[in-house]
Design an enzyme around this catalytic site. Structure first.
Site, PDB file in Angstrom:
ATOM      1  N   HIS A 127      20.325 -17.921   1.136  1.00 26.99           N
ATOM      2  CA  HIS A 127      21.569 -17.326   0.630  1.00 26.99           C
ATOM      3  C   HIS A 127      22.088 -16.210   1.529  1.00 26.99           C
ATOM      4  O   HIS A 127      22.868 -15.382   1.089  1.00 26.99           O
ATOM      5  CB  HIS A 127      21.360 -16.796  -0.793  1.00 26.99           C
ATOM      6  CG  HIS A 127      21.131 -17.884  -1.805  1.00 26.99           C
ATOM      7  ND1 HIS A 127      20.670 -17.649  -3.079  1.00 26.99           N
ATOM      8  CD2 HIS A 127      21.300 -19.229  -1.710  1.00 26.99           C
ATOM      9  CE1 HIS A 127      20.567 -18.812  -3.724  1.00 26.99           C
ATOM     10  NE2 HIS A 127      20.936 -19.775  -2.920  1.00 26.99           N
TER      11      HIS A 127
ATOM     12  N   ARG B 149      24.940  -2.348  -2.019  1.00 19.29           N
ATOM     13  CA  ARG B 149      23.670  -3.091  -2.049  1.00 19.29           C
ATOM     14  C   ARG B 149      22.912  -2.894  -0.730  1.00 19.29           C
ATOM     15  O   ARG B 149      21.709  -2.719  -0.704  1.00 19.29           O
ATOM     16  CB  ARG B 149      23.892  -4.597  -2.239  1.00 19.29           C
ATOM     17  CG  ARG B 149      24.685  -5.057  -3.444  1.00 19.29           C
ATOM     18  CD  ARG B 149      23.879  -5.034  -4.709  1.00 19.29           C
ATOM     19  NE  ARG B 149      23.668  -3.697  -5.204  1.00 19.29           N
ATOM     20  CZ  ARG B 149      24.607  -2.920  -5.753  1.00 19.29           C
ATOM     21  NH1 ARG B 149      25.844  -3.334  -5.875  1.00 19.29           N
ATOM     22  NH2 ARG B 149      24.324  -1.703  -6.185  1.00 19.29           N
TER      23      ARG B 149
HETATM   24  P1  NAD Z   1      16.549 -15.352 -10.124  1.00 18.80           P
HETATM   25  O1  NAD Z   1      17.373 -16.471 -10.569  1.00 18.80           O
HETATM   26  O2  NAD Z   1      15.694 -15.581  -8.983  1.00 18.80           O
HETATM   27  O3  NAD Z   1      15.834 -14.685 -11.488  1.00 18.80           O
HETATM   28  C1  NAD Z   1      14.929 -13.609 -11.471  1.00 18.80           C
HETATM   29  C2  NAD Z   1      13.593 -14.096 -12.046  1.00 18.80           C
HETATM   30  O4  NAD Z   1      12.585 -13.181 -11.693  1.00 18.80           O
HETATM   31  C3  NAD Z   1      13.591 -14.234 -13.574  1.00 18.80           C
HETATM   32  O5  NAD Z   1      13.056 -15.496 -13.934  1.00 18.80           O
HETATM   33  C4  NAD Z   1      12.635 -13.125 -14.042  1.00 18.80           C
HETATM   34  O6  NAD Z   1      11.866 -13.488 -15.158  1.00 18.80           O
HETATM   35  C5  NAD Z   1      11.757 -12.953 -12.820  1.00 18.80           C
HETATM   36  N1  NAD Z   1      11.205 -11.604 -12.666  1.00 18.80           N
HETATM   37  C6  NAD Z   1      11.797 -10.421 -12.931  1.00 18.80           C
HETATM   38  N2  NAD Z   1      10.987  -9.402 -12.625  1.00 18.80           N
HETATM   39  C7  NAD Z   1       9.838  -9.954 -12.147  1.00 18.80           C
HETATM   40  C8  NAD Z   1       8.603  -9.417 -11.677  1.00 18.80           C
HETATM   41  N3  NAD Z   1       8.379  -8.100 -11.615  1.00 18.80           N
HETATM   42  N4  NAD Z   1       7.639 -10.282 -11.267  1.00 18.80           N
HETATM   43  C9  NAD Z   1       7.840 -11.626 -11.312  1.00 18.80           C
HETATM   44  N5  NAD Z   1       8.982 -12.192 -11.759  1.00 18.80           N
HETATM   45  C10 NAD Z   1       9.975 -11.361 -12.173  1.00 18.80           C
HETATM   46  O7  NAD Z   1      17.271 -14.214  -9.576  1.00 18.80           O
HETATM   47  P2  NAD Z   1      18.659 -13.724  -9.985  1.00 18.80           P
HETATM   48  O8  NAD Z   1      18.510 -12.297 -10.250  1.00 18.80           O
HETATM   49  O9  NAD Z   1      19.216 -14.592 -11.033  1.00 18.80           O
HETATM   50  O10 NAD Z   1      19.430 -13.943  -8.613  1.00 18.80           O
HETATM   51  C11 NAD Z   1      19.817 -15.167  -8.066  1.00 18.80           C
HETATM   52  C12 NAD Z   1      20.606 -14.876  -6.787  1.00 18.80           C
HETATM   53  O11 NAD Z   1      21.223 -13.570  -6.792  1.00 18.80           O
HETATM   54  C13 NAD Z   1      19.683 -14.807  -5.604  1.00 18.80           C
HETATM   55  O12 NAD Z   1      19.505 -16.096  -5.166  1.00 18.80           O
HETATM   56  C14 NAD Z   1      20.404 -13.865  -4.645  1.00 18.80           C
HETATM   57  O13 NAD Z   1      21.342 -14.566  -3.869  1.00 18.80           O
HETATM   58  C15 NAD Z   1      21.096 -12.896  -5.549  1.00 18.80           C
HETATM   59  N6  NAD Z   1      20.304 -11.645  -5.741  1.00 18.80           N
HETATM   60  C16 NAD Z   1      19.492 -11.206  -4.741  1.00 18.80           C
HETATM   61  C17 NAD Z   1      18.746 -10.057  -4.915  1.00 18.80           C
HETATM   62  C18 NAD Z   1      17.848  -9.614  -3.786  1.00 18.80           C
HETATM   63  O14 NAD Z   1      18.099  -9.967  -2.639  1.00 18.80           O
HETATM   64  N7  NAD Z   1      16.770  -8.875  -4.066  1.00 18.80           N
HETATM   65  C19 NAD Z   1      18.828  -9.346  -6.122  1.00 18.80           C
HETATM   66  C20 NAD Z   1      19.688  -9.827  -7.141  1.00 18.80           C
HETATM   67  C21 NAD Z   1      20.418 -10.990  -6.928  1.00 18.80           C
END
Ligand code: NAD
Length: 231
Positions: free
Chosen positions: A106, A56
């Site tokens: 986080h 990651r």
């Molecule tokens: P989340 O619970 O924040 O869910 C993702 C949300 O983003 C969904 O509701 C979806 O509909 C929405 N979404 C997807 N694509 C989008 C777009 N292009 N524009 C606007 N909205 C959009 O996130 P999760 O994936 O369930 O992750 C929760 C935890 O997992 C985080 O708190 C983190 O600790 C970890 N995580 C982090 C990352 C990162 O750092 N980028 C990535 C994956 C998971």
């Protein structure tokens, strides 16, 4: 004083090419959350967990912030410390877009945590080969990422900002992970106007005053323009 609190989730980084996990059927890059995002998973199989976060960390180094991250940096340039970004993300795309007032509740991929001495050094390399802690020399480093069942960071500062802000905006988060998911209700109870910018309406426990559905790279720049025009 914090006037606007923006809570971001994995959705804001999705269009930079960082996959969310809820959108992938509860798997994070093909792994079960229990295996790679819990203290028990780490105890059971530290090699797999290290390899997962090493991958990651490398992947995030190869992506760039998108228009939504850049718009929030522009908002900070416009209103300064009145904006606080609280992110659930472990990537550093907000900072690389130019935001400086950011709390990672986080943790951060580009930081390690020494389970021996508690040091939290900035970290770019892999952890799977068990490098020594730069502070104490013990080979007890883990990713400085908050796993399920662990206490998120900065909770007091975040809560203080949420109860005193005028506007609370939630961007790209499913509202499934607590305590972040509870902040909208808290902000609303203390009189803030609440806004949601998400691909689809989330499962928030209270309705947002203004819920907009769509891609973050479109919704966030437009919302930032409105805020700057009104301030
Ligand atoms: P989340 O619970 O924040 O869910 C993702 C949300 O983003 C969904 O509701 C979806 O509909 C929405 N979404 C997807 N694509 C989008 C777009 N292009 N524009 C606007 N909205 C959009 O996130 P999760 O994936 O369930 O992750 C929760 C935890 O997992 C985080 O708190 C983190 O600790 C970890 N995580 C982090 C990352 C990162 O750092 N980028 C990535 C994956 C998971």
């Amino acid at each position: 004083m914090t006037r606007i609190v923006v809570l971001t989730g994995a959705g804001i980084s999705a269009e930079s090419g960082v996959p969310t996990f809820r959108d992938a059927g509860g798997l994070w890059e093909g792994h079960r959350i229990e295996d790679v995002a819990t203290p028990e998973g780490f105890e059971r199989d530290p090699d797999t967990v290290h390899r997962f976060y090493d991958a990651r960390r490398r992947a995030v180094a190869n992506v760039i912030p998108n228009a939504a991250h850049r718009a929030l940096a522009r908002l900070e340039s416009g209103i300064g410390p009145e904006l606080l970004v609280v992110t659930q993300n472990v990537d550093d795309l907000h900072e690389r877009a130019g935001s400086s007032n950011v709390l990672h509740m986080h943790g951060e991929l580009r930081r390690a945590l020494c389970t021996w001495c508690g040091a939290r050094p900035a970290w770019e390399d892999d952890l799977a080969d068990r490098p020594p802690c730069p502070e104490c020399g013990e080979r007890m480093l883990r990713p400085d990422v908050v796993w399920f069942g662990e206490m998120p960071y900065h909770l007091d500062r975040i809560e203080q900002a949420v109860v005193s802000c005028e506007v609370f905006a939630s961007i790209g988060t499913s509202g499934a992970v607590y305590p972040a998911a509870g902040y909208v209700a808290l902000a609303a109870a203390f009189g803030a106007r609440t806004v949601e910018l998400n691909l689809e309406p989330s499962d928030a426990i209270v309705p947002f005053d203004d819920a907009r559905a769509g891609a973050a790279t479109e919704l966030v720049p437009a919302w930032v323009n409105e805020v700057l025009a009104g301030s």
